[in-house]
Scaffold this active site. Structure first.
Site, short mmCIF file in Angstrom:
data_model
loop_
_atom_site.label_atom_id
_atom_site.label_comp_id
_atom_site.label_asym_id
_atom_site.label_seq_id
_atom_site.Cartn_x
_atom_site.Cartn_y
_atom_site.Cartn_z
N ASP A 259 0.86 -1.17 0.00
CA ASP A 259 0.00 0.00 0.00
C ASP A 259 0.91 1.23 0.00
O ASP A 259 2.10 1.14 0.32
CB ASP A 259 -0.90 -0.04 1.24
CG ASP A 259 -1.73 1.20 1.39
OD1 ASP A 259 -2.40 1.59 0.42
OD2 ASP A 259 -1.69 1.81 2.48
N ASP B 67 -1.67 -0.99 5.92
CA ASP B 67 -1.84 -0.31 7.20
C ASP B 67 -3.27 -0.33 7.72
O ASP B 67 -3.54 0.18 8.80
CB ASP B 67 -1.37 1.15 7.10
CG ASP B 67 -2.24 1.97 6.16
OD1 ASP B 67 -2.80 1.40 5.20
OD2 ASP B 67 -2.35 3.20 6.36
#
Length: 214
Positions: free
Chosen positions: A9, A170
Site C-alpha cells: 500500500d 496499514d
C-alpha cells in the site's frame, strides 16, 4: 518466510502523505470560506479516497454538500495536491533501506486506492519509483481495494503466484483485499488505520518498523 513478490500500500504504509493531503483539504475548505480542520482528523479520514475525505470534513464542519458541489471541491483539492504532492510527505523510517533489500530478493509492486497518476507522481518525487516494477492504483483495474482484483492484477503483472506474495499495508481495507486474494498480510502499526487497533484487524503480523520485513 521468503516471498516471490511484495505488494505495498502507499499512503500510510510507504509514505506519510497526511501533511500534504491535509494542506490540500484545508486549501479547498478555505476557498469556500470554511474553517480549517486539524491534520490529526485528516489522518483518520485518509485511505478511502479524496471524495470520502472531503465528505468527512464537510460532515465534521456541519456543512451539507450536494454531489455536484463535491465534484467541484474534489477537482480543486486534487489540483492543489498534485501541484504540492511531496512538499511535506516523506517515506516512513527505514522504508528506503527495506525496499533496497527486498528488491534484491523479489519483484515489488504498489497496490493503492490512490489514483495511478498521482501515485506515480508521488513515487517519482520521492525517488521511490525505481523500486517498483508495477504500480496499481485507482483506475488501473475495474475494482479497487478491498476487492482482490488490484492484488491479483499486480501479481499477474509481476509473474508471481498470489499465494507466494506478501501484502504490506496499514488498514482493514488492505487486510480484506489480501485475504480475498489469498496472500499473507502484514500491517504497519503507525499508518492510517482509521482509529482501529491494527492488532485486531486480522493480519498475520503487525510491525512497528519496516526493517522487520528484512
Amino acid at each position: 518466510m521468503s516471498y516471490a513478490a511484495y505488494l505495498f500500500d502507499l499512503d500510510g504504509t510507504l509514505v506519510d502523505t497526511a501533511p500534504d493531503l491535509s494542506r490540500a483539504l484545508n486549501h479547498t475548505l478555505a476557498r469556500e470560506g470554511l474553517r480549517e480542520v486539524d491534520e490529526s482528523l485528516t489522518r483518520h479520514w485518509v485511505g478511502h479516497g479524496v471524495r470520502a475525505m472531503l465528505g468527512a470534513a464537510f460532515e465534521h464542519l456541519g456543512v451539507r454538500a450536494e454531489a455536484g458541489e463535491l465534484d467541484r471541491h474534489q477537482a480543486a483539492l486534487v489540483d492543489h495536491y498534485a501541484a504540492h504532492i511531496a512538499r511535506y510527505s516523506l517515506p516512513y523510517p527505514t522504508v528506503v533501506e527495506t525496499l533496497t533489500a527486498l528488491a534484491a530478493r523479489a519483484p515489488l509492486a504498489v497496490v493503492t486506492n490512490k489514483p495511478t497518476d498521482l501515485s506515480n507522481r508521488l513515487l517519482d518525487a520521492l525517488d521511490l519509483a525505481r523500486y517498483f516494477e508495477v504500480v496499481v492504483g485507482r483506475g488501473s483495474t475495474a475494482n479497487f481495494k478491498p476487492h482482490p482484483e488490484p492484488a491479483l492484477y499486480a501479481c499477474d503483472q509481476l509473474g508471481a503466484a498470489i499465494e507466494h506474495a506478501l501484502f504490506v499495508g496499514d488498514s482493514e481495507t488492505d487486510v480484506l483485499c489480501a485475504r480475498a486474494a489469498g496472500c499473507d498480510i502484514v500491517l504497519y502499526r503507525h499508518g492510517y488505520n482509521h482509529g482501529k487497533d491494527p492488532e485486531h484487524l486480522g493480519a498475520d503480523r503487525v510491525i512497528d518498523s519496516f526493517d522487520a520485513l528484512v
